[in-house]
Design an enzyme around this catalytic site. Structure first.
Site, short mmCIF file in Angstrom:
data_model
loop_
_atom_site.label_atom_id
_atom_site.label_comp_id
_atom_site.label_asym_id
_atom_site.label_seq_id
_atom_site.Cartn_x
_atom_site.Cartn_y
_atom_site.Cartn_z
N HIS A 129 -12.49 -4.86 -2.29
CA HIS A 129 -11.36 -5.05 -1.37
C HIS A 129 -10.06 -4.82 -2.11
O HIS A 129 -9.86 -5.30 -3.23
CB HIS A 129 -11.39 -6.46 -0.77
CG HIS A 129 -10.53 -6.62 0.44
ND1 HIS A 129 -9.16 -6.61 0.38
CD2 HIS A 129 -10.85 -6.82 1.74
CE1 HIS A 129 -8.67 -6.79 1.60
NE2 HIS A 129 -9.67 -6.92 2.44
N HIS A 168 -13.37 -1.96 1.32
CA HIS A 168 -12.08 -1.88 2.03
C HIS A 168 -11.14 -1.22 1.03
O HIS A 168 -10.75 -1.81 0.04
CB HIS A 168 -11.63 -3.30 2.40
CG HIS A 168 -10.22 -3.43 2.87
ND1 HIS A 168 -9.88 -4.27 3.92
CD2 HIS A 168 -9.04 -2.90 2.44
CE1 HIS A 168 -8.56 -4.23 4.10
NE2 HIS A 168 -8.05 -3.40 3.21
N HIS A 179 -14.17 -0.77 8.50
CA HIS A 179 -13.06 -0.25 9.33
C HIS A 179 -12.63 1.14 8.87
O HIS A 179 -11.51 1.34 8.38
CB HIS A 179 -11.88 -1.22 9.40
CG HIS A 179 -11.62 -2.02 8.17
ND1 HIS A 179 -11.25 -1.46 6.98
CD2 HIS A 179 -11.68 -3.35 7.96
CE1 HIS A 179 -11.10 -2.41 6.08
NE2 HIS A 179 -11.35 -3.57 6.65
N HIS A 188 -3.15 -10.83 5.30
CA HIS A 188 -3.00 -10.36 3.92
C HIS A 188 -1.79 -10.94 3.21
O HIS A 188 -1.32 -10.36 2.22
CB HIS A 188 -2.99 -8.83 3.91
CG HIS A 188 -4.27 -8.24 4.44
ND1 HIS A 188 -5.47 -8.35 3.78
CD2 HIS A 188 -4.54 -7.60 5.61
CE1 HIS A 188 -6.42 -7.78 4.49
NE2 HIS A 188 -5.88 -7.33 5.61
#
Length: 840
Positions: A492, A519, A545, A593
């Protein structure tokens, strides 16, 4: 107040009813739930006045709302309301049939007691618009022949008793009430030639001629009055007739009785045939019939039906599944099913079929024809319904595999209730609770945290998998979290998604045969998307995603969907593109975030992720099978309870925009339906190395099944079965005389209580953790299994979603081109599976 639980439940019903009244008063047409709440709560209010009888309350309920006061779908969704009210003479059940029966309701009565202004009827639009009928069954033309190819006879029957006698379809006719007189010798080994579960009623003194057919299967008679117990043969017939005479059962020989064989010829006097529409109303649609899925425009056509017409296994009073009839005698538990779901329409990536589903030891044991092989043809050897078998009636219902959400942030345990109640039975992701790391990333970082998460979810009736943090450029720490139980690793950008971390993480995963979820780097700090693809170096990876609004190289992360080694998924807040999709995303990203609106770079970071053009392309890539999975990103730019609904909304939007999907014709959407259901069932199972256990309605897999009314398909399930037992279900008033009075809520059932949750579910870990004995070390009651067979996967291994389009993205306009064609998709203003079904 000293309230009982049932009173507290009725208060929630009243609150919903009053909310519906407020909406009605301002001229809003009510949806299904609002209509139910208003009518049921008004019945309770009138009951409290103490002046109305049950019959009067029923009448009031039919006149409160009309078609103009409700959304067009509601009259088709709402055919009965039941509620139990305390009257002056005690608690009574009030049932309102067809409550939306008139053009207009009595609005003064609908708002009685609320002191809200009664709106003018002019506020409500005329209900003349064309609309879909949610869950409608569209039957093919023709009739279906019952019990073809069987010996048949017409016999005259007289009821010499002083009370009515009713005989069911599969009752051995020789065994019926002694006061019925007929030729019992000719009735030996025979039953009524009528639709399965129907019956013939003989009033006192009745003379009737009945059509009998021979029983099927092994032709063994059991039960009844024990006249003819045993195989059908001449010796046993003679013994049975001696018992008939000795016990003085009515018997009169009919030498000239008409005998023959049933055929498919409609002119044959012995043939019994029923219209297909009547058949569908009794047993659900059959081959060639079609079902609308919810209020979408998606039409599923039955491709195969295992039923033998006339021998369906039907449960209920006077029906088929009774001793010696559809329920066998003499088959102990080891030989019979634990549970059977009868006559269900199965929608799966493997096909759209009608079948009975047999469950044994928590697994799907068989799919086909269930029943009693002693009297029925075609019963599968491992689908015997016995004394030890439970029944779930699937007639007219749809069964799917339990959904798999493979992008879950474990932020709060309450989200898991949302998941299972929506039809999700397996969750994969990471987190440790509402920490900032878990709000942003699906990582369970420390071995102690991995242990705690496996322990804390041990009793929850879901299959769990936890991913460790993969953002590290040194292997040792990654090995440790894998040995602690991680069934995958997560790269990530919030932890660092550099080429070095990617290379190291994939190298470690290769050693353990686990999946890597990624990600990627939105801000292109270490490189562009092509540099990340280079770091993959042809190794298998699951891209979360993949469009980018949830995170990833801006603006062209979507290009990874071209790669054979990339297994791409979407998250559901961009599914599908609507007129509000872009506007809602910025604040989601800022919260998840830890970004600050006052810092220009933070704002630019978030803004760069939200691009209408790439979201539009994502719609089309799903439709052509270029993106293989839909997941949630739960509470971190995703909604865990809407994986399934968003999938079908996307499919519906694409049908409206792009027309039939090859090889579908204009008559059904079967291929598109199978493609889309694969996105939240079999494909996430394959990607995560668990497809041998879950992900489809196939023999040998865990019986994680979801049962839907067709009219509510994709929005709200009826029953969620976990490991063969009901875990969640629609359930009414717990104090009710029957289980259906309001408030009907999706509630946890016995499959969630005590040790059941762990007994019915699996914790998925790495093989290294399994070999180290984490089940015993952590004191887990759940079955623990290792993930496997993921490192050699390519996109071509994914079901019905494995296209490899050539994708380019313009860095200035964000226009996405696929195989040389620029993609565009409209941002829609309305979607199915939304306001017809949900109050908020």
């Amino acid at each position: 107040m000293k309230l009982s639980p049932r009173e507290v439940e009725k208060i929630s019903l009243h609150n919903a009813g009053f909310l519906a009244q407020k909406r009605l008063a301002r001229g809003v047409r009510l949806n299904y739930s609002e209509s139910v709440a208003l009518i049921a709560s008004q019945i309770l209010e009138h009951a409290r006045d103490g002046e109305k009888t049950v019959a009067q309350l029923m009448s009031i309920g039919k006149h409160l709302l009309g078609r103009r006061q409700v959304l067009p779908a509601v009259p088709h969704l709402l055919n009965i309301i039941q509620v139990e009210a305390t009257l002056p003479n005690g608690t009574k059940l009030v049932t309102v049939h067809d409550p939306i029966a008139n053009e207009n309701g009595d609005l003064e009565e609908a708002l009685y007691g609320s002191f809200l202004p009664v709106p003018s009827l002019d506020k409500f639009a005329e209900s003349k618009e064309e609309h879909k009928i949610p869950g409608e069954i569209i039957c093919a033309d023709g009739r279906l022949t019952l019990n073809p190819g069987r010996k048949a006879v017409f016999l005259k029957v007289v009821n010499h008793g002083d009370r009515p006698i009713q005989v069911g379809s599969h009752y051995h006719f020789i065994e019926v009430n002694p006061y019925l007189t007929f030729d019992r010798r000719k009735a030996y080994g025979m039953r009524l030639n009528i639709a399965a579960g129907d019956s013939v009623r003989f009033e006192p003194g009745d003379h009737k001629t009945v059509n009998l057919v021979s029983i099927g299967g092994n032709k063994i008679i059991r039960g009844g009055n024990a006249i003819a117990d045993g195989p059908v043969n001449e010796a046993n017939c003679k013994a049975a007739m001696e018992i008939v005479c000795r016990r003085e059962f009515g018997h009169k020989e009919e030498e000239d009785a008409s005998e023959g064989v049933t055929t498919g010829d409609p002119d044959c006097p012995f043939t019994k045939a029923i219209p297909r529409e009547e058949y569908a109303n009794k047993y659900g649609p059959t081959i060639g019939d079609k079902i609308r899925l919810g209020d979408t425009d998606l039409i599923a056509e039955i491709e195969k039906d295992f039923a033998l017409y006339g021998d369906e296994s039907v449960f209920g009073g006077g029906k088929v599944i009774r001793d010696g009839m559809g329920q066998s005698s003499g088959h102990p538990p080891a030989m019979s099913l634990d549970t059977v779901i009868t006559s269900a329409v199965i929608i799966d990536y493997t096909g759209i079929i009608k079948a009975d589903i047999g469950i044994k030891d928590g697994l799907i044991a068989s799919i086909g024809k269930a029943g009693n092989p002693d009297i029925m043809n075609g019963v599968f050897p491992n689908m015997i319904i016995g004394v030890n078998t439970e029944v779930i009636c699937g007639e007219g219902l749809i069964v799917t595999a339990g959904g798999i959400d493979c992008h879950v942030h474990y932020i709060c345990p309450q989200s898991l209730d949302e998941a299972i109640s929506s039809g999700i039975t397996t969750v994969v992701g990471g987190g440790t609770g509402p920490t900032d790391g878990s709000r942003a990333t699906t990582c369970t970082p420390a071995p102690t945290q991995m242990k705690l998460m496996l322990q804390s979810t041990d009793d929850i009736p879901l299959n769990f998998g936890f991913t460790g943090k993969g953002s590290g450029s040194h292997p040792d720490e990654l090995h440790e979290i894998i040995k602690a139980g991680a069934m995958g690793l997560k790269l990530h950008e919030d932890w660092g998604c550099t080429p070095a971390a990617i290379d190291n993480c994939l190298a470690v995963a290769e050693q353990h045969d686990i999946q890597v979820n990624i990600h990627t780097d939105t801000v292109n700090e270490s490189g562009f998307v092509e540099h990340t693809i280079a770091a993959f170096n042809g190794r298998t990876i699951h891209t979360y995603h993949s469009e980018g609004a949830g995170g990833g190289h801006a603006p062209d992360i979507i290009k990874v969907c071209s790669m054979k080694n990339v297994l791409p998924s979407s998250t559901n807040t961009t599914r599908p593109l609507t007129s509000n999709t872009v506007d809602e995303h910025l604040d989601m990203l800022m919260v998840c975030h830890k970004l600050n609106r006052e810092i220009p770079e933070d704002l630019a970071f978030a803004s760069s992720r939200v691009r209408e053009q790439t979201i539009a392309a994502e719609d089309i890539l799903h439709d052509i099978g270029g993106i293989s999975i839909i997941s949630s990103d739960a509470q971190a730019v995703g909604r865990i309870g809407e994986v399934i609904s968003c999938t079908w909304q996307t499919a519906d939007k694409m049908k409206a925009e792009r027309g039939p999907l090859q090889p579908d014709g204009s008559d059904n959407d079967n291929f598109r339906i199978k493609r889309y259901i694969a996105k939240y069932t079999i494909n996430p199972a394959i990607v995560n190395g668990i497809s041998q256990y879950v992900g489809s309605v196939e023999v040998g897999k865990l019986a994680d099944l979801v049962i839907w009314k067709p009219s509510f398909f994709g929005a709200k399930p009826d029953i969620v079965i976990k490991g063969g037992s009901i875990a969640w279900a629609d359930m009414g008033d717990p104090n009710g005389s029957i289980p259906t009075p309001e408030p009907v809520l999706m509630r946890p059932m016995y499959g969630t209580l005590g040790k059941a949750g762990s007994a019915l579910s699996i914790a998925f870990v790495s093989k290294a953790a399994l070999d180290l004995g984490v089940k015993v070390l952590y004191g887990l009651n759940k079955r623990v299994e290792a993930v496997s067979n993921v490192r050699k996967l390519t996109k071509l291994d994914l079901k019905l979603n494995n296209s490899l389009p050539e994708i380019t993205v313009c860095p200035e306009t964000f226009t996405v081109t696929v195989d040389g064609q620029a993609l565009s998709s409209e941002a829609v203003t309305t979607l199915p599976l939304s306001q017809n079904y949900f109050i908020f």
